[in-house]
Design a protein around this motif. Structure first.
Motif, PDB file in Angstrom:
ATOM      1  N   TYR A   1       9.182   9.576  17.232  1.00 21.81           N
ATOM      2  CA  TYR A   1       9.629   9.015  18.510  1.00 21.81           C
ATOM      3  C   TYR A   1      10.095  10.133  19.425  1.00 21.81           C
ATOM      4  N   ASN A   2       9.514  10.202  20.593  1.00 24.77           N
ATOM      5  CA  ASN A   2       9.767  11.290  21.536  1.00 24.77           C
ATOM      6  C   ASN A   2      10.769  10.889  22.616  1.00 24.77           C
ATOM      7  N   ARG A   3      11.810  10.180  22.227  1.00 27.59           N
ATOM      8  CA  ARG A   3      12.895   9.802  23.131  1.00 27.59           C
ATOM      9  C   ARG A   3      14.184   9.735  22.309  1.00 27.59           C
ATOM     10  N   ALA A   4      15.325   9.603  22.997  1.00 31.64           N
ATOM     11  CA  ALA A   4      16.575   9.435  22.263  1.00 31.64           C
ATOM     12  C   ALA A   4      16.524   8.137  21.454  1.00 31.64           C
ATOM     13  N   PRO A   5      16.988   8.128  20.173  1.00 29.63           N
ATOM     14  CA  PRO A   5      17.685   9.213  19.486  1.00 29.63           C
ATOM     15  C   PRO A   5      16.781  10.306  18.939  1.00 29.63           C
ATOM     16  N   GLY A   6      15.476  10.091  18.871  1.00 33.84           N
ATOM     17  CA  GLY A   6      14.539  11.165  18.534  1.00 33.84           C
ATOM     18  C   GLY A   6      14.318  11.406  17.054  1.00 33.84           C
ATOM     19  N   PHE A   7      15.323  11.185  16.230  1.00 29.04           N
ATOM     20  CA  PHE A   7      15.181  11.495  14.798  1.00 29.04           C
ATOM     21  C   PHE A   7      14.818  10.242  13.994  1.00 29.04           C
ATOM     22  N   ILE A   8      13.789   9.521  14.439  1.00 25.87           N
ATOM     23  CA  ILE A   8      13.336   8.346  13.712  1.00 25.87           C
ATOM     24  C   ILE A   8      11.822   8.400  13.550  1.00 25.87           C
ATOM     25  N   ARG A   9      11.323   7.786  12.497  1.00 25.71           N
ATOM     26  CA  ARG A   9       9.897   7.712  12.211  1.00 25.71           C
ATOM     27  C   ARG A   9       9.507   6.245  12.228  1.00 25.71           C
ATOM     28  N   ILE A  10       8.787   5.836  13.272  1.00 23.57           N
ATOM     29  CA  ILE A  10       8.427   4.422  13.424  1.00 23.57           C
ATOM     30  C   ILE A  10       6.916   4.216  13.512  1.00 23.57           C
ATOM     31  N   ASP A  11       6.140   5.304  13.540  1.00 27.49           N
ATOM     32  CA  ASP A  11       4.684   5.209  13.488  1.00 27.49           C
ATOM     33  C   ASP A  11       4.249   5.584  12.069  1.00 27.49           C
ATOM     34  N   HIS A  12       3.467   4.734  11.445  1.00 24.04           N
ATOM     35  CA  HIS A  12       3.165   4.906  10.030  1.00 24.04           C
ATOM     36  C   HIS A  12       1.686   4.703   9.753  1.00 24.04           C
ATOM     37  N   GLN A  13       1.263   5.235   8.604  1.00 24.99           N
ATOM     38  CA  GLN A  13      -0.046   4.924   8.044  1.00 24.99           C
ATOM     39  C   GLN A  13       0.127   4.598   6.563  1.00 24.99           C
ATOM     40  N   PHE A  14      -0.598   3.573   6.119  1.00 23.54           N
ATOM     41  CA  PHE A  14      -0.613   3.161   4.717  1.00 23.54           C
ATOM     42  C   PHE A  14      -2.068   3.127   4.268  1.00 23.54           C
ATOM     43  N   HIS A  15      -2.314   3.440   3.001  1.00 19.60           N
ATOM     44  CA  HIS A  15      -3.703   3.572   2.549  1.00 19.60           C
ATOM     45  C   HIS A  15      -3.907   2.932   1.189  1.00 19.60           C
ATOM     46  N   ASP A  16      -5.112   2.459   0.995  1.00 19.04           N
ATOM     47  CA  ASP A  16      -5.516   1.929  -0.300  1.00 19.04           C
ATOM     48  C   ASP A  16      -5.573   3.079  -1.314  1.00 19.04           C
ATOM     49  N   PRO A  17      -5.140   2.868  -2.563  1.00 21.49           N
ATOM     50  CA  PRO A  17      -5.261   3.931  -3.574  1.00 21.49           C
ATOM     51  C   PRO A  17      -6.687   4.416  -3.776  1.00 21.49           C
ATOM     52  N   LYS A  18      -7.685   3.586  -3.435  1.00 13.79           N
ATOM     53  CA  LYS A  18      -9.080   4.012  -3.543  1.00 13.79           C
ATOM     54  C   LYS A  18      -9.453   5.021  -2.461  1.00 13.79           C
ATOM     55  N   LEU A  19      -8.595   5.165  -1.460  1.00 14.47           N
ATOM     56  CA  LEU A  19      -8.797   6.139  -0.382  1.00 14.47           C
ATOM     57  C   LEU A  19      -7.631   7.123  -0.424  1.00 14.47           C
TER      58      LEU A  19
ATOM     59  N   LEU B   1       0.840  -1.192   0.000  1.00 13.25           N
ATOM     60  CA  LEU B   1       0.000   0.000   0.000  1.00 13.25           C
ATOM     61  C   LEU B   1       0.877   1.245   0.000  1.00 13.25           C
ATOM     62  N   PRO B   2       0.424   2.346  -0.602  1.00 13.95           N
ATOM     63  CA  PRO B   2       1.183   3.599  -0.529  1.00 13.95           C
ATOM     64  C   PRO B   2       1.276   4.104   0.911  1.00 13.95           C
ATOM     65  N   ASN B   3       2.379   4.782   1.211  1.00 13.79           N
ATOM     66  CA  ASN B   3       2.571   5.350   2.540  1.00 13.79           C
ATOM     67  C   ASN B   3       1.980   6.754   2.603  1.00 13.79           C
ATOM     68  N   SER B   4       1.217   7.036   3.635  1.00 14.20           N
ATOM     69  CA  SER B   4       0.492   8.309   3.732  1.00 14.20           C
ATOM     70  C   SER B   4       1.429   9.489   3.945  1.00 14.20           C
ATOM     71  N   PHE B   5       2.494   9.311   4.724  1.00 17.83           N
ATOM     72  CA  PHE B   5       3.454  10.395   4.926  1.00 17.83           C
ATOM     73  C   PHE B   5       4.103  10.770   3.603  1.00 17.83           C
ATOM     74  N   GLU B   6       4.506   9.779   2.826  1.00 15.41           N
ATOM     75  CA  GLU B   6       5.158  10.057   1.547  1.00 15.41           C
ATOM     76  C   GLU B   6       4.216  10.750   0.577  1.00 15.41           C
ATOM     77  N   ASP B   7       2.914  10.450   0.668  1.00 16.43           N
ATOM     78  CA  ASP B   7       1.939  11.022  -0.265  1.00 16.43           C
ATOM     79  C   ASP B   7       1.422  12.385   0.160  1.00 16.43           C
ATOM     80  N   ALA B   8       1.372  12.650   1.480  1.00 14.43           N
ATOM     81  CA  ALA B   8       0.676  13.863   1.919  1.00 14.43           C
ATOM     82  C   ALA B   8       1.295  14.516   3.153  1.00 14.43           C
ATOM     83  N   GLY B   9       2.495  14.086   3.557  1.00 10.05           N
ATOM     84  CA  GLY B   9       3.106  14.619   4.770  1.00 10.05           C
ATOM     85  C   GLY B   9       3.965  15.843   4.522  1.00 10.05           C
ATOM     86  N   ARG B  10       4.573  16.326   5.600  1.00  8.89           N
ATOM     87  CA  ARG B  10       5.464  17.486   5.522  1.00  8.89           C
ATOM     88  C   ARG B  10       6.635  17.296   6.477  1.00  8.89           C
ATOM     89  N   GLY B  11       7.828  17.696   6.015  1.00  6.25           N
ATOM     90  CA  GLY B  11       9.015  17.643   6.858  1.00  6.25           C
ATOM     91  C   GLY B  11       9.596  16.249   6.949  1.00  6.25           C
TER      92      GLY B  11
END
Length: 370
Positions: free
Chosen positions: A326-344, A311-321
């Motif tokens: 992650y709100n702890r050290a090292p802090g600069f990681i993205r581990i929470d994601h959303q993926f969506h059907d192209p019909k949505l 499925l396409p990744n929502s951040f890649e399709d409509a995110g910013r920055g």
């Protein structure tokens, strides 16, 4: 003689750095190949892939170093960085504007948040209401999203402020799907993964992995259409960088580092198997799917790449920055994601990084539902 010795030392170190630079470029190229082609899913390959952002930083340092001493040598790391931006730039940094839906679509927000069990590790806090917990729960209730997904969800019937199941129901979220519904009316309940909706849930299911980790899915009827929302919490990363940094003796640093590496290895193996279960619930769905949750894996991983191919990744399709979650050290990681059907189609995606009630930031995607 001193001049010759100085020249020799300079030549030696430049040759040594150049050799390191060549090895670094080969290692980075290997990470590119593993991530792009996914030829193997061994945990060692996962280790190489997840280190890619660090390799970019080191390559950039080499570019600066060679520009100062031998400019013509800087092209090698510079070229490998350009390839990385071309191949993997959207996983790392994007800048999209929110899209207004056309008349045939209704915008639906899907909220996802790892609550860290509200940080109720202290037994005293569990026995009495605290201002911090009240602020957290009030914030959750006020969020304008008809579908709310949580990981590490905690509920307690002993204290009215902590009975979030009832408070959500009174706020209009009459429908829910829980990983451990048997704990819902307990005095202290680590419910784990949970989905709440103001729209009717026509059917749902769950698959626990262990503890609070697992999968919950719900088929949600929105008007005359139905979508499936899958909420996941995969095996924890187990990275505790803060513990390593707090060690004052080298023996303690070595011990904590070994613990981090062991946790990473176990996590790669577990999540590789768990993501196959997520793929199963996507494939067998008769409805368009949105997948959200705490994947505990970065965009440079086997899990993310497998999901991205499904499925396409929502951040890649409509995110910013950068979208770090992650709100702890090292802090600069993205581990929470959303993926969506192209019909949505993804109309907007936000990482709400000013909310620090948990060790994760909330994420929210807006999708067009016909």
């Amino acid at each position: 003689m001193r001049t010759r010795i100085g020249l020799f030392i300079g030549y030696f170190f430049r040759s040594l750095f150049w050799s390191f630079n060549l090895l670094l470029v080969l290692y980075t190229s290997l990470a590119y190949w593993l991530l792009q082609e996914l030829p193997v899913e061994h945990w060692l390959a996962g280790m190489v892939m997840i280190s890619l952002p660090l390799m970019w930083v080191i390559n950039f340092v080499f570019v600066i170093f060679w520009l100062i001493s031998r400019p013509w040598r800087g092209w090698l790391s510079g070229f490998i960085l350009i390839i990385g931006i071309w191949l993997f730039g959207p996983r790392t940094f994007v800048w999209h504007k929110a899209t207004e839906p056309s008349s045939q679509y209704k915008p639906i927000r899907v909220w996802s948040y790892n609550l860290q069990s509200f940080g109720l590790d202290n037994l005293e806090e569990r026995r009495q209401s605290s201002p911090r917990i009240r602020r957290t729960m009030t914030f959750l209730l006020r969020q304008d999203a008809p579908i709310k997904c949580f990981q590490e969800f905690y509920n307690s019937t002993a204290i009215a402020d902590y009975d979030l199941l009832q408070r959500l129901k009174r706020s209009g979220y009459s429908y829910s799907a829980l990983l451990h519904p048997e704990y819902a009316r307990e005095k202290e309940a680590p419910v784990g993964v949970a989905i709440f909706s103001i729209y009717p849930i026509v059917s749902s299911g769950s698959e626990p992995f262990y503890g609070v980790n697992g999968i919950v899915w719900a088929n949600i009827k929105i008007g005359s259409d139905t979508i499936r929302v899958i909420n996941v919490h995969l095996h924890s990363m187990g990275i505790r960088v803060g513990r390593v940094l707090r060690q004052e003796e080298i023996a303690g640093v070595k011990q904590e580092t070994r613990g981090v590496l062991s946790a990473l290895r176990t996590g790669f193996i577990q999540r590789k198997e768990q993501v196959r279960r997520v793929e199963h619930y996507i494939r067998e769905s008769p409805y368009p799917v949105i997948v959200t949750g705490d994947f505990n894996d970065t965009p440079y991983s086997v899990v993310y790449e497998r999901m991205r191919r499904t499925l396409p990744n929502s951040f890649e399709d409509a995110g910013r920055g950068f979208g770090f979650t992650y709100n702890r050290a090292p802090g600069f990681i993205r581990i929470d994601h959303q993926f969506h059907d192209p019909k949505l189609p993804a109309l907007n995606f936000e990482t709400i990084n000013y909310i620090r009630y948990s060790d994760h930031y909330p994420i929210m995607g807006t999708y067009g539902v016909k």
